[in-house]
Motif scaffolding. Structure first.
Motif, PDB file in Angstrom:
ATOM      1  N   SER D 117       0.825  -1.212   0.000  1.00 18.94           N
ATOM      2  CA  SER D 117       0.000   0.000   0.000  1.00 18.94           C
ATOM      3  C   SER D 117       0.855   1.256   0.000  1.00 18.94           C
ATOM      4  CB  SER D 117      -0.964  -0.028   1.180  1.00 18.94           C
ATOM      5  OG  SER D 117      -0.795   1.091   1.993  1.00 18.94           O
ATOM      6  N   SER D 118       2.148   1.119   0.253  1.00 18.84           N
ATOM      7  CA  SER D 118       2.962   2.326   0.298  1.00 18.84           C
ATOM      8  C   SER D 118       3.576   2.645  -1.059  1.00 18.84           C
ATOM      9  CB  SER D 118       4.047   2.213   1.358  1.00 18.84           C
ATOM     10  OG  SER D 118       5.095   1.423   0.893  1.00 18.84           O
ATOM     11  N   ILE D 119       3.264   1.825  -2.049  1.00 20.65           N
ATOM     12  CA  ILE D 119       3.765   2.094  -3.401  1.00 20.65           C
ATOM     13  C   ILE D 119       2.582   2.274  -4.328  1.00 20.65           C
ATOM     14  CG2 ILE D 119       5.045   1.131  -5.341  1.00 20.65           C
ATOM     15  CD1 ILE D 119       6.736  -0.346  -3.293  1.00 20.65           C
ATOM     16  N   ASN D 120       2.585   3.379  -5.030  1.00 22.79           N
ATOM     17  CA  ASN D 120       1.503   3.649  -5.967  1.00 22.79           C
ATOM     18  C   ASN D 120       1.492   2.576  -7.053  1.00 22.79           C
ATOM     19  OD1 ASN D 120      -0.204   4.599  -7.929  1.00 22.79           O
ATOM     20  ND2 ASN D 120       0.515   6.712  -7.816  1.00 22.79           N
ATOM     21  N   PRO D 121       0.402   1.798  -7.106  1.00 28.82           N
ATOM     22  CA  PRO D 121       0.385   0.672  -8.040  1.00 28.82           C
ATOM     23  C   PRO D 121       0.464   1.110  -9.497  1.00 28.82           C
ATOM     24  CG  PRO D 121      -1.776   0.995  -7.070  1.00 28.82           C
ATOM     25  CD  PRO D 121      -0.834   1.895  -6.331  1.00 28.82           C
ATOM     26  N   MET D 123       2.557   3.263 -10.742  1.00 29.38           N
ATOM     27  CA  MET D 123       3.854   3.795 -11.140  1.00 29.38           C
ATOM     28  C   MET D 123       4.837   2.667 -11.366  1.00 29.38           C
ATOM     29  SD  MET D 123       4.165   6.950  -8.532  1.00 29.38           S
ATOM     30  CE  MET D 123       5.277   8.176  -9.121  1.00 29.38           C
TER      31      MET D 123
ATOM     32  N   ARG E  21       1.982  -2.203 -17.098  1.00 26.55           N
ATOM     33  CA  ARG E  21       0.648  -1.733 -17.417  1.00 26.55           C
ATOM     34  C   ARG E  21       0.025  -2.478 -18.588  1.00 26.55           C
ATOM     35  NH1 ARG E  21       1.538   4.607 -16.356  1.00 26.55           N
ATOM     36  NH2 ARG E  21       3.627   3.902 -15.966  1.00 26.55           N
ATOM     37  N   GLU E 190      -4.316   5.160   1.692  1.00 26.69           N
ATOM     38  CA  GLU E 190      -3.179   4.321   1.342  1.00 26.69           C
ATOM     39  C   GLU E 190      -1.884   5.016   1.731  1.00 26.69           C
ATOM     40  OE1 GLU E 190      -3.200   1.325  -0.376  1.00 26.69           O
ATOM     41  OE2 GLU E 190      -5.381   1.205  -0.512  1.00 26.69           O
ATOM     42  N   ASP E 191      -0.921   4.197   2.087  1.00 25.51           N
ATOM     43  CA  ASP E 191       0.322   4.783   2.554  1.00 25.51           C
ATOM     44  C   ASP E 191       1.097   5.484   1.452  1.00 25.51           C
ATOM     45  OD1 ASP E 191      -0.050   4.047   5.148  1.00 25.51           O
ATOM     46  OD2 ASP E 191       0.988   2.132   4.954  1.00 25.51           O
ATOM     47  N   TYR E 192       0.821   5.135   0.197  1.00 27.12           N
ATOM     48  CA  TYR E 192       1.641   5.765  -0.835  1.00 27.12           C
ATOM     49  C   TYR E 192       1.356   7.262  -0.966  1.00 27.12           C
ATOM     50  CZ  TYR E 192      -2.237   4.588  -4.066  1.00 27.12           C
ATOM     51  OH  TYR E 192      -3.443   4.430  -4.665  1.00 27.12           O
TER      52      TYR E 192
END
Ligand SMILES: Nc1ncnc2c1ncn2[C@@H]1O[C@H](COP(=O)(O)OP(=O)(O)OP(=O)(O)O)[C@@H](O)[C@H]1O
Ligand SMILES: Nc1ncnc2c1ncn2[C@@H]1O[C@H](COP(=O)(O)OP(=O)(O)OP(=O)(O)O)[C@@H](O)[C@H]1O
Ligand SMILES: [Mg+2]
Ligand SMILES: [Mg+2]
Lengths: 519, 313, 353, 336, 300
Positions: D117-121, D123, E21, E190-192
């Protein structure tokens, strides 16, 4: 609605309208739906006989002075309103004064100075100027009589909760947007002589249903609960006619559609251009395309059946029938030229382009489309815009148009038609209904004169002169006269209901002729 | 609980105010001159000007708004330009039929959609599921007015099982039912399609919850699992779903009323819009909004009873 | 006869990404009155195994390919749904992984705790209520009477877990399966629950399968341990054996990587590599690619017998080191010190993923 | 050491205080009532003080919900503290302007519990790692790229991974990416909020080792938040114990584990399973649940659960966190 | 340094190999293709778009050309869907109708999206009074039944294409705002996002780069599922005479055109009706398919 059957005496006859009336106060309205709901309740001093002459009704006789500035009218005695109050000169005076004060049709009183109750059953009217058409006007439902007591007692509720007249039907109830219910006036016996039935009507109750959606109305008339209606859409007329359950009568109506041409805007300020337009138009084709064949071509603004209307032969002769070559010639002569047919004509680099507005409703939008086509054949570029009526009126009042589709409700009396459409008093930018922005002293004079001319023949001549005048000047192009439809279930016997199209009013059935036999 | 109810009710006030502003802005911003339309062709400019003045059309918008609001607060929604009657009266006369139609449509929707949705979810991918999903999508995709026309054509014109249009009879009598059924179906069908699908997916979601597994692990029969453990939880979203349907159902009645000549508020609104009868337009939309707000309020309150997790104290 | 015997259980899931072979031959047994700890990394198949026992796998996507689960002699997999319902919740109960979502939020605690009793016995409502109250109290919930009428959301995580336990115990099952009952809880609460389990063992004589991925936790409670790896059981043995003489290289390496409270601060040992893909059926020992004692072909090509390669009933291991296929022996069996040394002398740059 | 010498800053001496946190408070409003007014506060952190020394690894332990994460985030001013001060290298960051704060972010980074959750999925891995450099440093694009390549290898992944999407990585690998991101601006101080608690033991070991290696290499100071005592024991130089928004005890790891002073620390430690044949027998099992931070107990917050409760003083007076006789810092009336 | 030695290049076992992607999109497409309904819908919509674009090339007749010699003709080879009251070819008109459906759909949904998504992002990201104000506006707008409001706006503006677009756009944006705000609220947890803040990313960029892409799938799904509503509303308003004006071959107007002829010339309004239905079914199918494809949790 299909209740007990029997000898026809306890039947209900269900009529249908396409929109809910706003008010049933006869002095507050002149719209068609309201009038249709009011005519059977209110009687008038006069009615129009099959020869289109005024006949006394609640009046017994009348006299007028030579220049027709004074009328003395004798009233019927022993007439009672549905609430039991008496109809007499005082009540009549009160009603007519109320009409003059409130009615949108108050102009029909002309230059009325005062009304005198010169006897218990005698009224005297004084006019400043001659008012030859007064008896005709008095035949309109807006000139009918309501019980003074009832009006005063009900206050604002009159016309909503209460409607009290003297006519063959008694108002019972009005369920908004649903139906209006009337019962039979059992004591009625004042039907005009020309009617086959001058006593009480043949059914027990009369219901007017409100059915706004045309398709639904069609279905109701053919298989549903509605027995008859005059509101059938032109496109549905054939369906009604073809249906096993129903019958349909057509009657030509004086109600004209036409194109108003803005005589102030370029290029329609040139008479040649306007004439070319008139030559370009094929009325028959419009009847077919926009009216589903349910209309008839007119060549003068006032069709022959209107009082003062121009007969067709004269109209066609003086006026225009489609003649594309003449149209082209006229334009060529005026300097509007093109190389090939169908191309847009130009003069000094300007296109022959006109802005053309049409109402967003049928048949007007279709008239627009068809006419656009016809105009382009002779080299016009007609920029058709189909507009909602509010917008259309706004823009037309601003003089933004060259050409606009128009129609006139009523139209039974040529004076009115001619005045309201083209008299300079009614100049549209000032709020009137002269959408041609036509201003001609000569024309105004003829109309004004006709308005006060006591002699019928003279008057007719003047009206014809006016019509011929506009055929020359072409501020309007007459197109099509509407057809009225009387649709009814087969079990309704309607033998005589179209014999006299103006009884009891131009927009209404002859309810006296209707017989319901469901057996 | 009471505090929540009160708070929730108080929250409606600013929203209500906002609604009146939105409605009035639209009405005041609209082009076209109602005075003209009211007077009809051939009215003199003086008459038009006078009527404008009588109707306050010559006033700036905010003055008109405050005047109108002052009336609204006293239950006076103004006077119809066309008929000259009090808008409040006009609406009251038509409110009943509209509510009838909406409620019957709602009831039909719920009666059809909820069981169908539940069965579809429980027997996922069975023929029942496939069939009901097919129909759900089918109904969902049908313009209601077109469906209305077709229903009239088939059931009233062709086979003549029902009257074509209108409203007759005393409420809940046979006659009344015969008149209300077709319009109610036309109003409700699309909603029923939607609700069936929503019901199915919310039931499916619940059937996948851990506590359903827990229940199955207790050795309870699968019917009991669904009814004791599934339904109560499924009911919670259903209330929301039904709440969401309320404005949609009312929206739907507008056009159906026109098609079926049903004497309700929708017709009043349509006519008023066409005739630029500003006060009537303002009043009708306001009443529709109040109905929606009250319905949403009801849903929120019902929620607090249904879902023990929500603690509003 | 063992109370529960799982024999060579194979389960797979037919998912969008392809087949997932979740269980590749799971075998172990639980005796009466014993606590079996099942330990393994996340995703190794602990929960799937237990769901198979309970008959709670959703099918599709799950499919039990082969194997047997015998409970008290009957093969659970051959039972019909209603026959299974006689057993589950009654003779076998389960405590689920997440106490937050496993209780029905719309029903009162009382209703949910009473339910198994009302389903499986014909006791009256009031009796059931009384029993529910007692069981809740046994599970360390004071004020149980009031609790019966409360809803799950009004309870803390620890309390909910106790309710779950009470719900499982109310029918006095012969087998209690606890799937990571403390994972979601705090240490102090975990200690309470572990204490509860210890107490319950003496009070109810029930066998327990205690699943966890937390080695220290299981060592507190279990009599025996089954170590799972990638859908197989690597080793089954007594808890003491586990500490003294672990046989499977995975077991050993796992143990080394756990930070220990009573050891000095030091660099942690790690297990290199990753768990094999579940998309293919096993083609050899699942641990082969990460195994420090990996010795070539047999490890990669022959699946070690999932029932254990040794004959010993109390200590089973699924590893080629202990079969005739192996040309070497495990270092610690022959020379344990040598192995220790080997571990310590690991070059630093190996200590990476 | 090829990487980013230009980013090296002058580091103060080891064992100087790097971060000084005083009476830090963070309240979250609770609304309610008819008008949805603020009716109370969740006192997530309620006056916690702590010194973090340059180069050390300080562990912060405590029960779930006691305010550890909130503390960590408030220290970095990722959430605005309600009160108190955080002095970083002599500068009060609670007073820092927005721009200054951005500069300070270069010095302080965070690694979260849930790597996924700490990485923007959405990117790419390289975008993830580059992002802080892009906003916080003046490095050119090439420099950033070079450093990204360096970092990815530093955390034990390969440059091939840079073009991939985060979801293609395992939890442990994602945590490595997150660590690389935190390191990219070459910070001095990193808050690790439960960096391994979502991971399996075998993976946890790798991450802990990695953090350890990086500390040496980059001269880092860590605040490691964790609820797993054995992990804390394993990686930390000093440990702080938090209970209900307050620090109740701080001390060097070994001393604190061998001889806990505060009754709560004692209970906590005795609750931890040992992973050995000996079962816990002298376990102190605390009664009840931690109270709500919305309405914390008066006096010593631990008193309702405290096995050593010594009377009304516990209920009435808040114990101070200070150094006690044997050089141990704790907040308990037992040692008055 | 020490770490350069061994590098783990293996990728987590559960995931398929491939690159990022495109891989996602491939999975989404595959999921879409797996749902037969969604696949059918996609094919239909693709056709629909193509037809809309090349309508002039494939229509056998000019959709506006009146032919008084062929009024109300039943379907035949020359006129597969028959002719209407003006002799216009219904088939050509229905085909041209796709243009209007497309145009209305794209323009209206585009406007709704710009307003709705923008406000939703702002309301979701900024707490406090900005959010309160926006959400109050949404509440207000939600309290007025949609079509009632649209009808009033379109009607008072006088009907026509532009008023129709204005009316439906003004009414429909609120749905986007609600959806987006809700999603933003959960993405923000979300943590991001926190990580981005600590990376010094400015708010604007957080919204655009971190939040928007992560809420885009529900925006796409919602937009697809809004298409039917837009089509239905335009049709309904046109039917009431407050939408597109009659000669324009918009489907709703076509139904309105032929509604009176259901008995005698059923084809005039029936075919456009089916065109609407088919299009709505297709969009619903795609929307559902997309939702399932983008959110595996929903795929059951
Ligand atoms: N419904 C399912 N669909 C597809 N694969 C599944 C499903 N359920 C489980 N699996 C797979 O089965 C394997 C075992 O899962 P299981 O839940 O038993 O793991 P576990 O050991 O309980 O892990 P944890 O410690 O995380 O609970 C996993 O690889 C998982 O991906
Ligand atoms: N944004 C917020 N709004 C309101 N309350 C919050 C918020 N964030 C945290 N809290 C509350 O503050 C308290 C402390 O939370 P925090 O996340 O700091 O605990 P923690 O010690 O990190 O717990 P864990 O070990 O579960 O991560 C909790 O009671 C929590 O509910
Ligand atoms: Mg599990
Ligand atoms: Mg935390």
């Amino acid at each position: 609605a299909d209740q007990a059957d029997g000898d026809g005496n306890d039947e209900i006859f269900v009529d249908a309208l396409d929109s809910d009336p706003g008010t049933l106060d006869l002095h507050e309205t002149n719209r068609v739906p309201e009038s249709m709901c009011l005519t059977p309740v209110h009687e008038r001093l006069f009615t129009i006989d099959p020869d289109l002459e005024p006949q006394p009704w609640l009046a017994t006789e009348y006299e007028t002075n030579d220049d027709e500035t004074e009328y003395v009218i004798q009233l019927e005695e022993g007439v009672e309103f549905h609430d039991g109050t008496e109809f007499n000169a005082d009540v009549a005076k009160w009603n007519l004064e109320r009409a003059e004060e409130n009615s949108p049709d108050a102009w029909q009183f002309g230059t009325l100075e005062e009304i005198d109750a010169t006897g218990d059953y005698e009224l005297t009217f004084h006019f400043e100027e001659p008012h030859p058409l007064f008896p005709q006007y008095l035949a309109n439902v807006q000139m009918g009589f309501a019980s003074r007591e009832a009006v005063e007692a009900a206050g604002d509720d009159y016309g909503q909760e209460e409607v009290v007249g003297t006519g063959p039907l008694v108002f019972e109830e009005w369920v908004r947007d649903d139906e209006i219910v009337y019962s039979r006036n059992e004591d009625y016996d004042r039907g005009p002589d020309f009617l086959s039935n001058d006593g009480p009507i043949n059914f027990e109750e009369y219901h007017v249903r409100i059915v706004p959606e045309p398709t639904t109305l069609l279905n109701e008339v053919t298989v549903g609960n509605v027995d008859g209606s005059m509101m059938i859409a032109a496109s549905d007329a054939e369906d009604v006619e073809a249906h096993d359950n129903t019958q349909l009568e057509r009657v030509d109506d004086a109600h004209p559609t036409f194109l108003s041409i803005n005589v102030e805007a370029e290029p329609t300020d040139e008479v040649e251009v306007r004439q070319a337009m008139a030559y370009a138009v094929d009325q028959e084709a419009i009847v077919n395309a926009a009216f589903h064949g349910e209309g008839y071509p007119i060549y003068s603004l006032c069709p022959p059946m209107a009082v003062g209307g121009l007969d067709e032969a004269t109209a066609r002769e003086t006026g225009y029938e489609q003649d594309l070559d003449t149209a082209r010639e006229l334009l060529d002569d005026a300097g509007w030229e093109n190389d090939e047919e169908g191309e847009v004509r130009t003069r000094n680099g300007d296109d022959l382009s006109v802005s053309f507005f049409a109402f967003e409703m049928e048949p007007y939008s279709s008239i627009g489309e068809v006419t656009q086509d016809m105009l382009s054949q002779v080299g016009f570029e007609a920029n058709l815009e189909i507009l909602e009526s509010g917008t259309l009126y706004d823009r037309v009042e601003g003089g933004e148009h060259n050409l606009v589709t128009m129609a006139l409700s009523g139209g039974y009396i040529a004076n009115n038609t001619l005045a309201s459409t083209l008299h300079s008093q009614n100049y549209a930018p000032d709020g009137g209904s002269n959408y041609s922005l036509y201003q001609s002293d000569e024309y105004d004079e003829i109309i004004d004169q006709a308005e006060v001319e006591p002699d019928d023949a003279e008057r007719e001549a003047l009206l014809h002169e006016a019509q011929e005048h506009i055929l020359e000047e072409v501020p309007v192009v007459p197109l099509v006269g509407f057809v009225k439809f009387y649709a009814a279930k087969n079990e309704i016997s309607v033998d005589a209901w179209t014999d006299h199209p103006w009884w009891p009013s131009p927009d209404q059935y002859n309810l006296h002729a209707v017989d319901v036999d469901r057996s | 609980m009471l505090a929540y109810t009160v708070r929730r009710a108080l929250q409606m006030i600013p929203v209500m105010l906002g609604v009146t502003i939105v409605i009035s802005s639209i009405v005041y911003a609209a082009p076209g001159n109602p005075a003209r339309l009211a007077l009809g062709d051939g009215a003199s400019p003086e008459a038009v000007a006078q009527l404008e003045q009588e109707m306050g059309l010559d006033q700036p918008a905010h003055i008109r708004y405050f005047d109108w609001m002052a009336g609204v607060l006293q239950g006076d929604l103004g006077t119809s330009i066309q008929s000259g009657r009090a808008v409040t009266t006009l609406i009251i006369e038509r409110l009943g039929p509209t509510l009838e139609l909406a409620l019957v449509a709602m009831a039909l929707t719920v009666i059809i959609a909820i069981p169908l949705g539940v069965i579809s979810a429980v027997r996922q991918y069975s023929w029942v599921d496939n069939t009901s999903m097919f129909f759900a999508i089918f109904w969902l995709s049908m313009p209601s007015f077109w469906l209305g026309l077709i229903l009239i054509y088939l059931f009233a014109v062709r086979w003549q099982f029902f009257p074509v249009s209108g409203r007759e009879g005393v409420i809940f009598t046979f006659t009344w039912w015969s008149f209300i059924l077709l319009p109610a179906i036309a109003t409700g069908t699309r909603r029923a399609g939607l609700l069936t699908r929503l019901m199915r997916s919310s039931m499916l979601e619940i059937l996948n919850e851990d506590y359903i597994r827990t229940a199955r692990g207790k050795g309870i029969g699968s019917k009991a699992v669904i009814y004791t453990h599934g339904m109560k939880n499924a009911l919670i979203p259903v209330v929301t779903l039904i709440g969401l349907q309320v404005p949609l159902i009312f929206s739907g009645t507008v056009i159906i009323e026109v098609v079926f000549s049903w004497p309700g508020m929708g017709r009043l609104l349509v006519d008023a819009v066409l005739q630029r009868d500003y006060p009537v337009v303002q009043g009708t939309i306001l009443v529709y909004s109040v109905i929606v707000m009250v319905a949403n309020f009801g849903v929120d309150i019902a929620y607090t009873y249904l879902d023990p997790r929500i603690d509003y104290s | 006869m063992a109370l529960l015997e799982i024999d060579d259980l194979h389960v797979r899931f037919d998912t969008e990404q392809g087949m997932v072979h979740a269980l590749n031959g799971v075998s172990f047994s639980v005796e009466r009155d014993e606590v079996l700890g099942v330990i393994g990394e996340s995703g190794c198949g602990k929960s799937v195994t237990m769901m198979s026992v309970m008959g709670l796998l959703q099918s599709p996507p799950a499919e039990i390919v082969s194997g047997e689960i015998r409970f008290d002699g009957t093969d659970l997999l051959s039972l019909s749904e209603s026959e299974l319902n006689e057993i589950r919740g009654n003779r076998i109960s389960m405590i689920y992984q997440d106490p937050m979502t496993s209780l029905n939020p719309a029903l009162t605690i009382g209703k949910q705790v009473m339910e198994p009793l009302l389903t499986h016995t014909d006791c009256s409502k009031s009796e059931a209520r009384e029993r529910a109250r007692e069981t809740l109290e046994d599970c360390g919930l004071p004020d149980a009477e009031r609790l019966l009428d409360e809803y799950p959301h009004e309870l803390s995580g620890g309390m909910r877990q106790r309710v779950m336990i009470a719900m499982a115990l109310i029918t006095e099952p012969e087998l209690l399966i606890a799937d990571e009952p403390t994972t979601a809880l705090d240490v102090t609460i975990q200690a309470q629950i572990l204490q509860l389990f210890r107490d319950l063992r003496t009070e109810f004589d029930t066998s327990i399968i205690f699943i966890t991925h937390d080695l220290p936790v299981v060592s507190e409670l279990a009599d025996r341990l089954a170590v799972m790896y990638a859908g197989t059981v690597a080793e089954t043995c007594d808890i003491d054996e586990f500490f003294d003489n672990p046989l499977h290289p995975y077991t050993r390496q796992l143990w080394e990587s756990v930070p220990k409270m009573d050891a000095e601060k030091e660099r942690l040992a790690v297990i290199e590599g990753t768990v094999p893909s579940f998309h293919e059926p096993l083609s050899g020992c699942p641990f082969a690619s990460r195994c420090e004692q990996h010795h070539g072909e047999p490890c990669e090509q022959i699946v070690p017998d999932p029932r254990g390669v040794t004959d010993e009933a109390s200590h089973k291991v699924s590893c080629h080191l202990y079969t005739e296929r192996s040309d070497t022996s495990p270092p610690w069996e022959t020379d344990s010190e040598d192995f220790q040394q080997k571990l310590e002398s690991q070059p630093e740059n190996d200590v990476k993923l | 050491m090829s990487n980013a010498q230009n980013l090296q800053k002058t580091k103060s001496n080891r064992h100087d205080t790097l971060v000084e946190i005083q009476e830090l408070k963070k309240y979250y409003p609770v609304t309610g009532g008819v008008l949805n007014r603020r009716v109370g506060d969740v006192k997530a952190v309620d006056g916690a003080s702590l010194d973090i020394k340059e180069g050390e690894t300080l562990g912060l332990v405590g029960e779930s919900g006691c305010g550890k994460s909130t503390f960590g985030r408030s220290v970095l001013r990722l959430t605005e503290p309600t009160d108190g001060s955080v002095v970083f290298d002599g500068e009060d960051i609670t007073e820092a302007s927005k721009d200054r704060l951005r500069e300070l972010r270069q010095e302080m980074q965070i690694v979260f519990q849930d790597a996924a959750s700490s990485i923007n999925p959405r990117m790419r891995v390289h975008e993830v790692i580059e992002e802080p450099m892009k906003w916080l440093t003046d490095l050119s694009e090439e420099e950033r790229e070079a450093r990204t390549r360096q970092l990815i290898e530093d955390v034990g992944l390969s440059v091939d991974h840079l073009q991939r999407a985060p979801h293609e990585f395992s939890g442990g690998q994602q945590q490595r990416i997150a660590i690389a991101r935190a390191l990219s601006v070459n910070p001095r101080f990193i808050v690790c909020d439960e960096p391994t608690s979502a991971l399996d033991v075998s993976v946890q070991a790798k991450i802990l080792n990695l953090l350890d290696d990086l500390q040496d290499e980059y001269n880092l100071t860590y605040l490691v938040i964790n609820h797993d005592m054995s992990v804390v024991k394993h990686v930390c130089d000093r440990v702080a114990v938090m209970y209900l928004g307050k620090i109740v005890e701080v001390g060097p790891t070994d001393e604190l584990f061998d001889n806990p002073k505060h009754p709560y620390t004692q209970a906590l430690l005795s609750s931890v399973p040992r992973a050995s044949k000996e079962k816990l027998d002298d376990q102190i099992v605390l009664e009840g649940n931690p109270p709500s931070p919305e309405d914390p107990p008066t006096g010593c917050r631990f008193h309702p659960r405290c096995p050593e409760y010594i009377g009304s003083v516990c209920e009435e007076e808040k114990p101070e966190l200070r150094e006690r006789e044997d050089k141990r810092t704790c907040a308990c009336h037992l040692y008055e | 340094m020490a770490h350069s030695g061994e590098v783990d290049t293996s990728i987590n076992s559960g995931d398929s190999a491939g690159s990022g992607r495109w891989d996602d999109q491939y999975i989404i497409l595959r999921r879409l293709a797996q749902s037969k309904l969604a696949l059918g819908g996609t094919i239909y919509v693709a056709l629909f778009v193509i037809i809309g674009i090349i309508a002039p090339l494939i229509t056998p007749h000019d959709p506006m050309a009146q032919n008084y010699d062929a009024l109300n003709q039943a379907p035949s080879l020359a006129h597969p869907f028959g002719t209407d009251n003006y002799g216009r070819d219904v088939f050509s008109r229905v085909l041209y109708g796709t243009r209007y459906a497309l145009l209305l759909g794209i323009v209206i949904i585009g406007i709704q999206m710009i307003i709705g998504v923008g406000l939703g992002l702002i309301a979701g990201y900024y707490e406090g009074y900005v959010e309160t104000v926006i959400m109050r506006i949404v509440d207000i707008s939600l309290s007025i039944p949609g079509i009632v409001l649209a009808l009033a706006i379109a009607g008072m503006l006088g009907g026509g294409l532009l008023p129709l677009i204005v009316a439906i756009s003004l009414v429909g944006w609120r749905g986007f705002t609600r959806i987006v705000r809700g999603d933003v609220k959960s993405v923000i947890e979300e943590d991001y996002i926190e990580a981005a803040r600590s990376s010094g990313v400015p708010d604007r960029w957080i919204i655009l780069k971190h939040i928007l892409p992560n809420v885009s799938s529900s925006i796409i799904v919602y937009a697809t599922l809004t298409m039917p509503t837009v089509i239905l509303w335009s049709a309904a308003l046109s039917f009431l005479g407050m939408g597109v004006h009659p000669p324009t071959p918009e489907w709703g107007a076509l139904i309105a055109d032929g509604r009176g002829d259901l008995q005698s010339a059923w084809w005039i309004s029936t075919f456009p009706g089916f065109a609407i239905m088919a299009t709505i079914i297709a969009f619903n199918a795609i929307g559902d398919g997309l939702r399932d494809a983008l959110d595996p949790k929903q795929a059951r």
